[in-house]
Structures are given as C-alpha cells and as structure tokens.
Design a protein around this motif. Structure first.
Motif, PDB file in Angstrom:
ATOM      1  N   SER A 397       0.826  -1.206   0.000  1.00  0.00           N
ATOM      2  CA  SER A 397       0.000   0.000   0.000  1.00  0.00           C
ATOM      3  C   SER A 397       0.863   1.260   0.000  1.00  0.00           C
ATOM      4  N   GLN A 398       2.034   1.203   0.646  1.00  0.00           N
ATOM      5  CA  GLN A 398       2.950   2.350   0.587  1.00  0.00           C
ATOM      6  C   GLN A 398       3.550   2.508  -0.802  1.00  0.00           C
ATOM      7  N   PHE A 399       3.819   1.388  -1.459  1.00  0.00           N
ATOM      8  CA  PHE A 399       4.264   1.409  -2.852  1.00  0.00           C
ATOM      9  C   PHE A 399       3.249   2.142  -3.713  1.00  0.00           C
ATOM     10  N   GLU A 400       1.967   1.808  -3.547  1.00  0.00           N
ATOM     11  CA  GLU A 400       0.921   2.499  -4.302  1.00  0.00           C
ATOM     12  C   GLU A 400       0.971   3.996  -4.047  1.00  0.00           C
ATOM     13  N   THR A 401       1.200   4.379  -2.799  1.00  0.00           N
ATOM     14  CA  THR A 401       1.155   5.792  -2.444  1.00  0.00           C
ATOM     15  C   THR A 401       2.366   6.556  -2.966  1.00  0.00           C
ATOM     16  N   VAL A 402       3.570   6.070  -2.681  1.00  0.00           N
ATOM     17  CA  VAL A 402       4.741   6.882  -3.007  1.00  0.00           C
ATOM     18  C   VAL A 402       5.076   6.860  -4.490  1.00  0.00           C
ATOM     19  N   VAL A 403       4.982   5.700  -5.129  1.00  0.00           N
ATOM     20  CA  VAL A 403       5.244   5.654  -6.569  1.00  0.00           C
ATOM     21  C   VAL A 403       4.057   6.255  -7.326  1.00  0.00           C
ATOM     22  N   GLY A 404       2.837   5.990  -6.846  1.00  0.00           N
ATOM     23  CA  GLY A 404       1.675   6.612  -7.470  1.00  0.00           C
ATOM     24  C   GLY A 404       1.763   8.122  -7.429  1.00  0.00           C
ATOM     25  N   THR A 405       2.223   8.677  -6.329  1.00  0.00           N
ATOM     26  CA  THR A 405       2.390  10.131  -6.216  1.00  0.00           C
ATOM     27  C   THR A 405       3.441  10.626  -7.199  1.00  0.00           C
ATOM     28  N   ALA A 406       4.526   9.872  -7.366  1.00  0.00           N
ATOM     29  CA  ALA A 406       5.562  10.260  -8.330  1.00  0.00           C
ATOM     30  C   ALA A 406       4.992  10.322  -9.743  1.00  0.00           C
ATOM     31  N   VAL A 407       4.188   9.319 -10.112  1.00  0.00           N
ATOM     32  CA  VAL A 407       3.582   9.305 -11.445  1.00  0.00           C
ATOM     33  C   VAL A 407       2.606  10.470 -11.595  1.00  0.00           C
ATOM     34  N   LYS A 408       1.809  10.723 -10.569  1.00  0.00           N
ATOM     35  CA  LYS A 408       0.874  11.856 -10.604  1.00  0.00           C
ATOM     36  C   LYS A 408       1.616  13.169 -10.829  1.00  0.00           C
ATOM     37  N   GLU A 409       2.713  13.350 -10.131  1.00  0.00           N
ATOM     38  CA  GLU A 409       3.486  14.585 -10.276  1.00  0.00           C
ATOM     39  C   GLU A 409       4.100  14.695 -11.665  1.00  0.00           C
ATOM     40  N   LEU A 410       4.518  13.579 -12.229  1.00  0.00           N
ATOM     41  CA  LEU A 410       5.075  13.596 -13.583  1.00  0.00           C
ATOM     42  C   LEU A 410       4.005  13.935 -14.617  1.00  0.00           C
ATOM     43  N   PHE A 411       2.789  13.440 -14.425  1.00  0.00           N
ATOM     44  CA  PHE A 411       1.702  13.833 -15.331  1.00  0.00           C
ATOM     45  C   PHE A 411       1.430  15.331 -15.220  1.00  0.00           C
ATOM     46  N   ALA A 412       1.498  15.858 -14.019  1.00  0.00           N
ATOM     47  CA  ALA A 412       1.296  17.304 -13.844  1.00  0.00           C
ATOM     48  C   ALA A 412       2.374  18.089 -14.587  1.00  0.00           C
ATOM     49  N   GLU A 413       3.616  17.600 -14.537  1.00  0.00           N
ATOM     50  CA  GLU A 413       4.701  18.245 -15.289  1.00  0.00           C
ATOM     51  C   GLU A 413       4.394  18.207 -16.785  1.00  0.00           C
ATOM     52  N   ALA A 414       3.952  17.054 -17.264  1.00  0.00           N
ATOM     53  CA  ALA A 414       3.651  16.918 -18.684  1.00  0.00           C
ATOM     54  C   ALA A 414       2.507  17.836 -19.103  1.00  0.00           C
ATOM     55  N   ALA A 415       1.465  17.914 -18.256  1.00  0.00           N
ATOM     56  CA  ALA A 415       0.318  18.759 -18.580  1.00  0.00           C
ATOM     57  C   ALA A 415       0.709  20.226 -18.639  1.00  0.00           C
ATOM     58  N   ALA A 416       1.712  20.606 -17.852  1.00  0.00           N
ATOM     59  CA  ALA A 416       2.176  21.998 -17.836  1.00  0.00           C
ATOM     60  C   ALA A 416       3.142  22.295 -18.976  1.00  0.00           C
ATOM     61  N   GLY A 417       3.454  21.274 -19.782  1.00  0.00           N
ATOM     62  CA  GLY A 417       4.330  21.469 -20.919  1.00  0.00           C
ATOM     63  C   GLY A 417       5.805  21.371 -20.600  1.00  0.00           C
ATOM     64  N   ARG A 418       6.116  20.919 -19.381  1.00  0.00           N
ATOM     65  CA  ARG A 418       7.526  20.775 -19.013  1.00  0.00           C
ATOM     66  C   ARG A 418       8.038  19.409 -19.460  1.00  0.00           C
ATOM     67  N   PRO A 419       9.291  19.306 -19.869  1.00  0.00           N
ATOM     68  CA  PRO A 419       9.814  18.032 -20.381  1.00  0.00           C
ATOM     69  C   PRO A 419       9.902  16.976 -19.283  1.00  0.00           C
ATOM     70  N   VAL A 420       9.576  15.751 -19.644  1.00  0.00           N
ATOM     71  CA  VAL A 420       9.708  14.617 -18.735  1.00  0.00           C
ATOM     72  C   VAL A 420      10.825  13.746 -19.281  1.00  0.00           C
ATOM     73  N   THR A 421      11.993  13.849 -18.663  1.00  0.00           N
ATOM     74  CA  THR A 421      13.170  13.128 -19.132  1.00  0.00           C
ATOM     75  C   THR A 421      13.419  11.894 -18.272  1.00  0.00           C
ATOM     76  N   THR A 422      14.314  11.043 -18.754  1.00  0.00           N
ATOM     77  CA  THR A 422      14.692   9.868 -17.967  1.00  0.00           C
ATOM     78  C   THR A 422      15.259  10.290 -16.615  1.00  0.00           C
ATOM     79  N   GLU A 423      16.026  11.367 -16.611  1.00  0.00           N
ATOM     80  CA  GLU A 423      16.614  11.854 -15.358  1.00  0.00           C
ATOM     81  C   GLU A 423      15.532  12.353 -14.407  1.00  0.00           C
ATOM     82  N   THR A 424      14.523  13.033 -14.941  1.00  0.00           N
ATOM     83  CA  THR A 424      13.416  13.521 -14.115  1.00  0.00           C
ATOM     84  C   THR A 424      12.671  12.354 -13.480  1.00  0.00           C
TER      85      THR A 424
END
Length: 439
Positions: A397-424
């Motif tokens: 359940s913690q895996f769902e929360t912490v990695v899920g939050t990372a993915v959510k934040e990356l989608f927010a970056e993408a929606a804002a037009g910011r690049p999503v790189t391998t390093e990011t």
C-alpha cells in the motif's frame, strides 16, 4: 482492485505498516459495529457499481436470500473506494469494525501484516467448500507467499483495451492495436478534432500503479527485489514510468486535462466520444450507466511490446479483483464463514459477477456460458494467461502511495508542458524509494 475513485494518503498508508498488532472485527453481542442481536452480521461491501445505491439494489436481495436460508441477518454498508482503506485501518486499531468486509486484492498482504484478519487455513477453507474451488490466479493475490491467505477471492477482473468502434473506423483503423507501436501509430490518427486517442487517470495513484506495474513487467522490472526490498530506480522501472507518462508528454495521445483525473473521468470521456480508447477493468456496466450501447464499443487485450500476450515481458495486466475477508476477533465466526460460503458459492458467484460484469474466481461458476461472451472472454483469458499479481509484500500500500504520487506529479509536469526526461523520472522514483521502510 475495482472502481478506484481516489488515492489513499501517505499518512494512511504509513499507518498500516505501523499497525503491528490489531484487534478489529465486529461482534454479535454489542461490541464493535455489529447488531446486538444474535445471528446478525455486519458487512462492508466495496462500491462496485456506478453508485452506492446501485450496489445496494444488487446486494440486498442476495442478503435477504441468505437470511431466509440461514436465519442470519446481514447489515449492509456499501463503502466508497475513497473511504474504504482508511475505514479498514481505523477498524483494525479501534476494534469498531464489521464482521465481514471486501478488500481490494492488492491490499491483501498489507492488511495481513496488521494481524487483524482471519487467516484462511485449511480448516476455514474447508468450511466454505475447499481452497481448490478457486482459480490459481485469484488465489495469488490473497496474501504473502508461504502464509495462510488473509482473504478469499470474490470478484475477478483484469485490464483490457476498450475502443470506440466508430472512431477507429472513421480513422481507417480496421482492428484495435495489439502492440504499443501500433497504439502509437493508430493514436496519431485518432488524436484530432479536439479528441484524444486514449484516456488515463493521471491523479489516481492506485490506477497509475497498476499501469506502471504492467509496463514494468514488460521492461523486466518488478519494483521489489526477491527479498521484498523496494527497487524503484532500476532501468526497467524508470523506462516503465516514462513510457506511461509519455503517452501525454511525448506522444501527445492523452489530453493534458487527464493529469487531474481521479474519479473515472476517463470513462466518461470515452462514453461521450471524446476519447477513442481506454485501459480499464470490466468497464461495461459503467458505459451502460452513461448511456453507451454495447455495440458502440469493443474490447481487446491490453497492448504488449510485440507478439501476443503471455507471461514474462508479455504480461499485459495485473490480477485485479475484490477479496472477501473476516475480522479475526468477530464473535460470530460461524455466521461469518457461512456468509462467505454463500457469497462464494457457485450459484451466487454467477449472480454477482454477472451483475458487476466481472469474472467469477470460482472455477465452476467461471465455466458457465454466461461468462464466455466476447468482452468477458478477453478478461477471463487475460487472467488465465497473461496477468501477474502485484507484489504481495506488507509495504504494497505504501508502494501504491509513493510511486503513485511520483507518477501523478510527472503527469502534472507533462500537462504543464515541461519536459519529462529519464533523469526527471529517476529522480522522482528515487525520492519515492527513500520514503519506503528500510529493511
């Protein structure tokens, strides 16, 4: 897990790991939430249908049938997914819980670690007709390996690719994409005139985890080492998360607004013709509730990197579903076991799974012709040949929360037009890994 409506907060997920021992469970003599009358059970059902009221209409006639057969009254509460895990966690620490409850099957090992649930040993399985009645894939998501299961399977689901037949035909696409390259190629034809090719639930942590877990399998990553340690920054895990977010960030197949979706809005967009495809679990009932005719959509196996679905890197779904559990300190254990036996009986399995558009995890019921139609056949075959269980570890359940939050934040970056790189992506996953308990 089915019909996920909101993510569980990090605090709630963390509290699960800290619950080393717990009481939990209703009673039949006034303690807990159970009715004070003998022969009464409380039951928390997960919200499977389009609404809580729709679930009550499905379930109450069956509970009345059980009362007529056994004399045991079942007090039903349908709990929305946004509240369910928090309610369960509170019950495990307070003792104010139900006798019987539904849990998302991905939570099985985490809740098992709390010690609050009745273990399904040989004796308890015998009371409901035996462990061998259930299909192996469903039993694989009932708790940690080497331990007695914490729950028994109730409804089985898997992810599939739902597609709008007319939108694909209008784009000159004669069959649904079978591989990710085909989906990308077809998606470019579909993402036009204000419509998007595919929908996602970018802010739904659990759904995001389901998708990146499958992509991780396709990239040879498991997110946990064989001894249960978090392994979120492997090349395969990073590639999986980037591929998923790139549906919006690089491929432009997903509308930016999907970054905020967490309440099944992607299904609404699909039903309204705004999106041509969506990856989902047993979505037929939701489409019907939104006025979509069955002949307007089709269903196909979720994409794989190449070839056809199977095991290893051709896994194309997690093993989704709902399990039924009993709180270990219920004072009406016999009644609870009778109720579980009733709900997992062949006849009741056919009724309930037909109502919810899911597949019975009970072998005899699953073989019924009612579950051999085109849509359910895809789900059934996926579960049998190309689905994998999420890691059955206490920290799931913690895996769902912490990695899920990372993915959510990356989608927010993408929606804002910011690049999503391998390093990011790697940096986000490294931060997520640092939040996990150290072993």
């Amino acid at each position: 897990m089915r019909r996920i409506r909101a993510a569980v907060t990090g605090v709630v997920a963390l509290s699960l790991a800290l619950t080393a021992t717990a009481c939990g469970g209703g009673t039949a003599d006034g303690a807990g939430d159970s009715d004070s009358r003998p022969g009464t059970l409380t039951y928390w059902a997960s919200n499977q249908g389009p609404s809580v009221e729709a679930d009550k209409k499905v379930l109450q006639p069956e509970l009345d049938k059980f009362e007529k057969e056994t004399g045991i009254k079942v007090k039903l509460e349908v709990v929305p997914w946004s509240d369910l895990l928090a309610r369960i966690l509170t019950a495990t620490t307070s003792g104010q819980g139900p006798d019987v409850l539904n849990i998302g099957n991905t939570w099985s090992a985490s809740l098992q670690a709390s010690g609050a649930l009745l273990p399904w040993d040989e004796k308890n399985f015998a009371a409901i007709g035996g462990k061998d009645r259930f299909v192996d894939s469903a039993l694989g998501s009932t708790g940690a390996a080497g331990q007695d299961p914490a729950a028994v399977p109730l409804y089985s689901m898997a992810y599939a690719l739902y597609y709008n037949k007319k939108m694909l035909a209008d784009a000159g696409i004669t069959r649904p994409p079978a591989t990710w390259d085909e989906l990308n190629e077809d998606g470019k034809k579909l993402a036009r005139d204000g419509r998007s090719a595919i929908g996602v639930e970018g802010a739904n942590l659990a759904n995001d985890i389901h998708q990146v877990f499958v992509l991780g399998k396709q990239h040879g990553a498991d997110f946990f080492t064989p001894d249960g340690k978090a392994d979120f920054t492997s090349d395969g895990a990073v590639a999986a998360v980037k591929q998923y977010v790139d549906l919006m960030a690089a491929d432009k197949l997903v509308a930016p607004g999907n970054a905020e979706y967490a309440q099944n809005q992607s299904l609404s967009d699909f039903a309204k013709g705004r999106t041509a495809m969506v990856l989902w679990q047993t979505a037929a009932q939701t489409f019907a509730a939104q006025g979509m005719s069955p002949d307007e959509w089709g269903v196909a196996p979720a994409p794989v990197p190449s070839g056809t679905p199977g095991q290893g890197t051709r896994v194309n779904s997690m093993v989704a579903g709902i399990n039924m559990a009993v709180f270990g300190n219920t004072r009406n254990r016999d009644g609870a076991l009778k109720f579980v036996k009733f709900m997992t009986g062949d006849a009741e399995q056919k009724i309930l799974n037909q109502a919810y558009g899911s597949v019975p995890p009970v072998k005899a019921a699953q073989a019924d012709p009612a579950f051999s139609g085109p849509a359910l056949a895809v789900i059934r075959d996926t579960l049998a040949t190309s689905a994998a269980a999420l890691p059955q570890v206490p920290e799931e359940s913690q895996f769902e929360t912490v990695v899920g939050t990372a993915v959510k934040e990356l989608f927010a970056e993408a929606a804002a037009g910011r690049p999503v790189t391998t390093e990011t992506v790697r940096a986000k996953l490294d931060k997520a890994q640092q939040q996990m308990p150290r072993k």
